[in-house]
Write an enzyme that holds these catalytic residues in place. Structure first.
Site, PDB file in Angstrom:
ATOM      1  N   ASP A 178       0.901  -1.146   0.000  1.00 45.43           N
ATOM      2  CA  ASP A 178       0.000   0.000   0.000  1.00 45.43           C
ATOM      3  C   ASP A 178       0.941   1.197   0.000  1.00 45.43           C
ATOM      4  OD1 ASP A 178      -1.499   2.248   0.686  1.00 45.43           O
ATOM      5  OD2 ASP A 178      -3.018   1.019   1.647  1.00 45.43           O
ATOM      6  N   HIS A 179       1.055   1.864  -1.165  1.00 44.95           N
ATOM      7  CA  HIS A 179       2.127   2.848  -1.266  1.00 44.95           C
ATOM      8  C   HIS A 179       1.939   4.032  -0.323  1.00 44.95           C
ATOM      9  CE1 HIS A 179      -0.660   4.512  -4.258  1.00 44.95           C
ATOM     10  NE2 HIS A 179      -0.130   5.676  -3.954  1.00 44.95           N
ATOM     11  N   HIS A 241      -6.127   2.476   1.469  1.00 45.07           N
ATOM     12  CA  HIS A 241      -5.304   3.631   1.839  1.00 45.07           C
ATOM     13  C   HIS A 241      -5.838   4.400   3.060  1.00 45.07           C
ATOM     14  CE1 HIS A 241      -3.419   2.776  -1.888  1.00 45.07           C
ATOM     15  NE2 HIS A 241      -4.311   3.343  -2.652  1.00 45.07           N
TER      16      HIS A 241
END
Ligand code: NAP
Length: 485
Positions: A178-179, A241
């Site tokens: 999950d950047h 996110h």
């Protein structure tokens, strides 16, 4: 203060989907920047793999083009670095669903060194890749696999994906990206909370009035209409996110900064999320705007009920947060591209100043983009004569200003996360049970609006979403922060 680059031992990284959009825009430029920074020791190899027919020379040229297009002005590299980087690249033509290319890939592996396989392909291929890595002897204990979002579209599909990976890999080998977790400020949030005495005593419902999380985009769904229309803002952004950001804000202090200790605490937050009253959810779809098509023109189904905007009021039902709501919103085609978390503290219990001095609250704002940094609004006396007038001013900790040029050189999220994979650090990656818990919370909410065929409200491009989203806070006597870049 000099940047500390710690080189990592030579490793092999295979990018499945090495010709795809994500590889071109994010993964390969991130690898290049780490190469430039001197973090890759001699002997490191990056191998692209996909079905397209290409030899090594063609792939090297393909990557050089992507770097020129997507590396932006964050080059910071000496001339000729692209040519040196090209030397560590090679390519295998391979089909995830067939036998082609697997023997060639296996023959390229160096035994005894860290090898990472980045699954930059659609999730329907995750199981095939895991199986073939196993069948071709590449799923040993030196192997790590990196999987991209979306990790499923509901609990059942996430469980199936987890199982397909777990058939061949231990959880300690699986890195679910999950950047958002790779962003510098997100990690600073943990440093701020758990490295300082100042905030933690106040970090609870006695002192915090509410928390707002906003992730706003100016772009529409563009060419991703097909995928997006099956997902919507809830599945595409909130389940992963925004949920991860909420976890880091709400979690208890872990006993140590260790992958499982941190992930255990995040999991407890997800499990403590209460049911959401449908009246506390606002869903929207953007309208067309002059030359820009509206949501319904971007997707195949002209009667689509999928949301491109969502705002929700959530509760973390535990001792720390009882009574403190979390308001989260995300959407496309909004006023500005910005992501921030705002911790809004309660007012002082008694106002000793003139009533005209107004109502004042401390707000801690964690800015994820643009201009990563942290502000703390504090109340002070307005300078000058004329009595005691109060004003709120930010104590601004924009990293580039506070830490000088080193702060400009911080790796971006993909750089940091890929190097964490190589180093074997899973702290910033989601664990399988976390993902499943997040879907278990999301599923009934989505099922409820699907069942009653809930129609999203329309909103103007360049707005803050439907007016009803503003009302969600107004009716509680609160207000969203302005969406601005
Ligand atoms: P994409 O542009 O469609 O690329 C897919 C890649 O997979 C191509 O390299 C394709 O190459 C390869 N591929 C397809 N079928 C294959 C097969 N049977 N065997 C081997 N390789 C195969 O997709 P993408 O946008 O890069 O996305 C990749 C993954 O990242 C997806 O899961 C996506 O949801 C996720 N993601 C993407 C973004 C983004 O910004 N693009 C952001 C977040 C997450 P060939 O056709 O040559 O085989």
């Amino acid at each position: 203060m000099a940047s500390r680059i710690i080189p990592v031992d030579p490793f092999d990284l295979v990018v499945f989907g090495g010709t795809g959009d994500l590889a071109r825009r994010k993964i390969l430029p991130a690898l290049f920047r780490r190469f430039c920074a001197g973090q890759m020791e001699e002997g490191t190899r990056i191998i692209g793999a996909a079905r397209s027919d290409m030899d090594d020379a063609e792939y090297r040229a393909f990557v050089a083009e992507a770097l020129i297009e997507f590396n932006g002005d964050h080059s910071g590299c000496e001339p000729g670095t692209i040519t040196r980087f090209q030397q560590i690249l090679s390519y295998v033509t391979l089909d995830a669903r067939g036998d082609k290319g697997w023997g060639e890939l296996a023959a390229k592996m160096h035994p005894g060194r860290v090898r990472a396989f980045y699954f930059s392909v659609g999730p329907s291929l995750f199981g095939d890749l895991a199986l073939r890595l196993h069948q071709h002897g590449m799923a040993d204990h030196d192997t790590r696999i990196v999987v991209e979002k979306p990790f499923g579209r509901d609990l059942a599909s996430a469980r199936a994906l987890n199982k397909a990976l777990a058939d061949h890999f231990d959880e300690s080998q699986i890195y679910r990206i999950d950047h958002y977790l790779g962003k510098e400020t997100v990690q600073n949030l943990m440093a701020l909370r758990f490295g300082n005495m100042l905030f933690e005593p106040l970090w609870n419902s006695h002192y915090v009035d509410h928390i707002q999380i906003t992730v706003a985009e100016t772009v529409g769904v563009g060419g991703r209409g097909d995928y997006y229309d099956r997902a919507g803002a809830m599945r595409d952004m909130v389940q992963n996110h925004l949920m991860q950001l909420l976890c880091l804000i709400a979690m208890e202090p872990p006993a140590k900064f260790d992958p499982d200790a941190v992930r255990d605490e995040k999991l407890k937050v997800i499990r403590a999320l209460g049911e959401v009253d449908p009246a506390q959810i606002v869903r929207g779809q953007y309208l067309e705007d002059e030359d820009k098509p509206g949501y319904l023109e971007h997707v195949e189904n002209p009667k689509s009920l999928t949301e491109s905007f969502i705002a929700l009021k959530l509760h973390v039902i535990n001792w720390r947060w009882a009574g403190t709501p979390f308001y989260v919103r995300t959407g496309k085609r909004l006023k500005a591209r910005t992501s921030e978390i705002a911790v809004v503290f309660k007012e002082a219990p008694h106002n000793i100043f003139d009533q005209d001095s107004g109502r004042h609250r401390n707000i801690l704002t964690i800015r994820l983009q643009p201009n990563e940094g942290i502000d703390l609004d504090v109340t002070i006396k307005e300078p000058g004569p004329g009595g005691m007038r109060l004003v709120d001013v930010p104590l601004d900790m924009t990293f580039t200003e506070a830490l000088g040029p080193d702060a400009e050189d911080v790796p971006d999220a993909y750089e940091r996360l890929i190097m964490d994979v190589v180093r074997g650090n899973q702290t910033l990656f989601m664990r399988g049970d976390e993902v499943e818990a997040a879907w278990a919370w999301t599923d009934p909410i989505v099922a409820a609006w699907e069942e009653r065929e809930d129609k999203p409200l329309s909103y103007e491009t360049g707005s803050s979403g439907p007016d009803e989203a503003l009302a969600l806070m107004h009716k509680d006597g609160r207000k969203w922060r302005d969406i601005r870049a």
